[in-house]
Design a protein around this motif. Structure first.
Motif, PDB file in Angstrom:
ATOM      1  N   UNK A  10       0.866  -1.372   0.186  1.00 64.50           N
ATOM      2  CA  UNK A  10      -0.016  -0.103  -0.100  1.00 64.50           C
ATOM      3  C   UNK A  10       0.854   1.282   0.037  1.00 64.50           C
ATOM      4  N   UNK A  11       2.050   1.234   0.723  1.00 68.33           N
ATOM      5  CA  UNK A  11       2.690   2.643   0.944  1.00 68.33           C
ATOM      6  C   UNK A  11       4.148   2.414   0.366  1.00 68.33           C
ATOM      7  N   UNK A  12       4.633   1.177  -0.343  1.00 67.69           N
ATOM      8  CA  UNK A  12       5.991   1.372  -0.978  1.00 67.69           C
ATOM      9  C   UNK A  12       5.768   1.811  -2.485  1.00 67.69           C
ATOM     10  N   UNK A  13       6.911   2.685  -2.899  1.00 68.27           N
ATOM     11  CA  UNK A  13       6.688   2.747  -4.277  1.00 68.27           C
ATOM     12  C   UNK A  13       6.644   1.566  -5.246  1.00 68.27           C
ATOM     13  N   UNK A  14       6.325   2.156  -6.409  1.00 75.52           N
ATOM     14  CA  UNK A  14       6.188   0.971  -7.387  1.00 75.52           C
ATOM     15  C   UNK A  14       7.667   0.618  -7.752  1.00 75.52           C
ATOM     16  N   UNK A  15       7.725  -0.815  -8.055  1.00 77.75           N
ATOM     17  CA  UNK A  15       9.156  -1.536  -8.484  1.00 77.75           C
ATOM     18  C   UNK A  15       9.417  -1.222  -9.652  1.00 77.75           C
ATOM     19  N   UNK A  16      10.657  -1.507  -9.899  1.00 72.39           N
ATOM     20  CA  UNK A  16      11.020  -1.663 -11.559  1.00 72.39           C
ATOM     21  C   UNK A  16      10.313  -2.549 -12.382  1.00 72.39           C
ATOM     22  N   UNK A  17      10.148  -2.468 -13.601  1.00 71.30           N
ATOM     23  CA  UNK A  17       9.268  -3.030 -14.453  1.00 71.30           C
ATOM     24  C   UNK A  17      10.054  -4.554 -14.980  1.00 71.30           C
ATOM     25  N   UNK A  18       9.369  -5.506 -14.621  1.00 62.97           N
ATOM     26  CA  UNK A  18       9.860  -6.817 -14.413  1.00 62.97           C
ATOM     27  C   UNK A  18      10.986  -6.980 -15.721  1.00 62.97           C
ATOM     28  N   UNK A  19      11.927  -7.515 -15.794  1.00 58.69           N
ATOM     29  CA  UNK A  19      13.039  -8.012 -16.702  1.00 58.69           C
ATOM     30  C   UNK A  19      13.524  -9.121 -16.806  1.00 58.69           C
ATOM     31  N   UNK A  20      13.101 -10.228 -17.568  1.00 54.08           N
ATOM     32  CA  UNK A  20      13.400 -11.627 -17.451  1.00 54.08           C
ATOM     33  C   UNK A  20      14.406 -11.750 -18.474  1.00 54.08           C
ATOM     34  N   UNK A  21      15.446 -12.623 -17.927  1.00 55.86           N
ATOM     35  CA  UNK A  21      16.526 -13.000 -18.890  1.00 55.86           C
ATOM     36  C   UNK A  21      15.901 -13.464 -20.275  1.00 55.86           C
ATOM     37  N   UNK A  22      16.351 -13.071 -21.301  1.00 52.04           N
ATOM     38  CA  UNK A  22      15.914 -13.660 -22.576  1.00 52.04           C
ATOM     39  C   UNK A  22      17.004 -14.005 -23.436  1.00 52.04           C
ATOM     40  N   UNK A  23      18.294 -14.326 -22.997  1.00 53.66           N
ATOM     41  CA  UNK A  23      19.222 -14.806 -23.899  1.00 53.66           C
ATOM     42  C   UNK A  23      20.310 -15.115 -22.967  1.00 53.66           C
ATOM     43  N   UNK A  24      21.310 -15.881 -23.648  1.00 54.25           N
ATOM     44  CA  UNK A  24      22.919 -16.273 -23.189  1.00 54.25           C
ATOM     45  C   UNK A  24      23.571 -14.898 -22.587  1.00 54.25           C
ATOM     46  N   UNK A  25      24.378 -15.060 -21.392  1.00 52.29           N
ATOM     47  CA  UNK A  25      25.205 -13.957 -20.795  1.00 52.29           C
ATOM     48  C   UNK A  25      26.211 -14.429 -20.103  1.00 52.29           C
ATOM     49  N   UNK A  26      27.242 -13.616 -20.244  1.00 48.83           N
ATOM     50  CA  UNK A  26      28.475 -13.728 -19.463  1.00 48.83           C
ATOM     51  C   UNK A  26      28.839 -12.388 -18.676  1.00 48.83           C
ATOM     52  N   UNK A  27      29.186 -12.799 -17.513  1.00 49.04           N
ATOM     53  CA  UNK A  27      29.207 -11.863 -16.352  1.00 49.04           C
ATOM     54  C   UNK A  27      30.495 -12.292 -15.510  1.00 49.04           C
ATOM     55  N   UNK A  28      30.995 -11.074 -14.625  1.00 51.01           N
ATOM     56  CA  UNK A  28      32.015 -11.710 -13.877  1.00 51.01           C
ATOM     57  C   UNK A  28      31.423 -12.377 -12.417  1.00 51.01           C
ATOM     58  N   UNK A  29      30.286 -11.724 -11.912  1.00 52.39           N
ATOM     59  CA  UNK A  29      29.605 -12.369 -10.831  1.00 52.39           C
ATOM     60  C   UNK A  29      28.152 -12.629 -10.840  1.00 52.39           C
ATOM     61  N   UNK A  30      27.740 -13.689 -10.831  1.00 53.77           N
ATOM     62  CA  UNK A  30      26.198 -13.870 -10.712  1.00 53.77           C
ATOM     63  C   UNK A  30      25.714 -13.905  -9.358  1.00 53.77           C
ATOM     64  N   UNK A  31      24.577 -13.172  -9.040  1.00 52.69           N
ATOM     65  CA  UNK A  31      24.161 -13.233  -7.816  1.00 52.69           C
ATOM     66  C   UNK A  31      22.600 -13.932  -7.749  1.00 52.69           C
ATOM     67  N   UNK A  32      22.153 -14.817  -6.888  1.00 47.65           N
ATOM     68  CA  UNK A  32      21.161 -15.518  -6.939  1.00 47.65           C
ATOM     69  C   UNK A  32      20.284 -14.971  -5.753  1.00 47.65           C
ATOM     70  N   UNK A  33      19.057 -14.308  -6.039  1.00 51.33           N
ATOM     71  CA  UNK A  33      18.309 -13.944  -5.032  1.00 51.33           C
ATOM     72  C   UNK A  33      18.109 -12.431  -4.808  1.00 51.33           C
ATOM     73  N   UNK A  34      16.843 -11.960  -5.327  1.00 45.44           N
ATOM     74  CA  UNK A  34      16.577 -10.283  -5.360  1.00 45.44           C
ATOM     75  C   UNK A  34      16.148  -9.916  -4.198  1.00 45.44           C
ATOM     76  N   UNK A  35      16.637  -9.953  -2.683  1.00 42.70           N
ATOM     77  CA  UNK A  35      16.251  -9.394  -1.575  1.00 42.70           C
ATOM     78  C   UNK A  35      17.326  -8.470  -1.100  1.00 42.70           C
TER      79      UNK A  35
END
Length: 429
Positions: A10-35
């Motif tokens: 009720x009182x939180x601002x709107x969150x970011x527009x959901x953005x699901x992964x849609x392709x292969x990706x390479x990164x330095x660090x992957x983080x699992x968990x969006x809390x």
């Protein structure tokens, strides 16, 4: 229980527009968990120039971070310093004690630094004693923690009533460094800041497989391949079987909350008039707070029913009215719950089961502040900090003893604890 049921929406601002992964990706660090944990780790890594991607199975803050009580308690839930020393050993004892006692200050400084709008207020935390034996133990332990800088104060019955409006408590310990935040707003704020720093945040992107390959880690996400040098797992009470044994290393406990509609002056007036948060010393604790919009929030222990639902609501309604008689006749408009992850020693656990794989979890009901500590320290480790420079020892993953019977028997255990609590409270009345 759906996140949409929670008052925080009720009182939180709107969150970011959901953005699901849609392709292969390479990164330095992957983080699992969006809390809290994962988002702060992603933020720190992005600010350090690391190419970091975070993957959340649902919406950001779908787990405990968006469902918690939002109380910021500067303390680990261990009774006395010797308990912490036994849990982590003398090498890490002083470092972890210092970090935990400063965790509330760190959180409010973080909110100020990034200008996160989350109704943050550092008005103090009262831990009310439900009986005389609890008072004696609580004050003895608080004096021991004060020698380490905890800054606990002791208040009597009249002061407890004046500061809280609660009935049935003859004394309490007070820590002025405690406070509260709107947890969903804080999580969404961290999401916004992490994205602004360059972190890639993917929601509705569950990690279904994690395997080592040629010195890197391969994550399977939405049918796509993610390659990372290092992986941070930050799933706490929502941990699954992604990392072997990790789910069984903690005991998931259901925490439930109820919230009123905005109250009139007579009903709201005596309730936490100076903005303190409250919890108590019962086995089946309560925790509560007053909201800026005039609502009152009350929480405690619940349990999963055999059919997959949540039980404990009827007790929570009765308990709130017993402790706060001015709530008679109020309408409880919202109710929600989430999972708390307990460890056997009531201390957060840091694991590194394989090189480049870093797992942190087990906040034992103090997750608002301590999850951010863990996120910070896992980010430091991923950036190359030596193990001896961390406040947490790196421990092997071990199963929580008798985990399944405790999960299945939670409702029965809570009935027994409630009986003991009531007996002690009556004897002290």
């Amino acid at each position: 229980m759906k996140q949409a049921d929670a008052f925080w929406n009720i009182t939180a601002p709107k969150g970011s527009v959901p953005d699901a992964l849609s392709g292969d990706l390479t990164c330095d660090v992957a983080v699992v968990g969006g809390g809290f944990t994962g988002l702060l780790a992603a933020l720190m890594l992005a600010e350090a120039g690391t190419d970091v991607a975070l993957f959340e199975a649902g919406d950001v803050a779908n787990g405990a971070s968006g469902r918690s009580g939002g109380q910021v308690n500067p303390m680990l839930p261990v009774s006395k310093p010797d308990d912490l020393r036994r849990a982590v050993g003398p090498k890490f004892f002083e470092k972890l004690a210092e970090v935990a006692l400063g965790s509330a200050d760190d959180l409010f400084e973080l909110v100020e630094k990034y200008q996160i709008q989350c109704e943050a207020r550092q008005k103090g935390w009262l831990r009310a004693n439900h009986c005389e034996a609890a008072r004696v133990t609580s004050e003895e332990n608080a004096k021991l923690w004060n020698k380490l800088g905890a800054e606990f104060e002791f208040v009597g019955r009249d002061e407890v009533t004046r500061l809280t409006g609660a009935h049935g408590y003859g004394s309490a310990t007070l820590n002025q460094r405690g406070g509260a935040v709107q947890p969903l707003a804080l999580t969404r704020g961290l999401d916004r800041v992490a994205r602004g720093a360059g972190a890639m945040i993917y929601s509705h992107s569950p990690v279904s497989k994690l395997i080592p390959e040629n010195g890197r880690w391969i994550l399977q996400v939405n049918g796509h391949r993610v390659s990372a040098e290092k992986v941070i797992v930050a799933t706490n009470g929502y941990t699954d079987n992604l990392v072997g044994g990790l789910k069984r290393s903690v005991l998931p406990i259901t925490s439930i909350q109820i919230a009123t509609e905005p109250l009139d002056g007579d009903q709201l007036g005596p309730l936490c008039p100076q903005g303190h948060t409250i919890s108590d010393t019962r086995r089946l604790i309560m925790y509560c707070r007053r909201e800026p919009g005039g609502q009152f929030i009350y929480g405690g222990g619940g349990f999963r029913t055999p059919t997959g639902g949540v039980g404990g609501w009827s007790w929570l309604y009765k308990d709130a009215l017993r402790i706060f008689p001015s709530l008679k006749g109020v309408k409880w408009r919202y109710r929600w719950g989430g999972f708390v992850a307990l460890t056997p020693d009531r201390v957060p656990h840091l694991h590194e089961p394989q090189p480049g794989l870093i797992c942190g979890l087990g906040y034992n009901g103090r997750g608002v502040a301590m999850s951010l500590v863990m996120g910070r320290e896992m980010a430091r480790r991923a950036l190359g900090a030596a193990l001896e420079d961390l406040p947490f020892p790196v421990a092997p993953i071990t199963p929580y003893a008798f985990r399944e019977p405790q999960v299945l028997g939670a409702g029965i255990a809570m009935s027994y604890w409630r009986m003991l609590d009531q007996r002690e409270a009556r004897s002290a009345a």
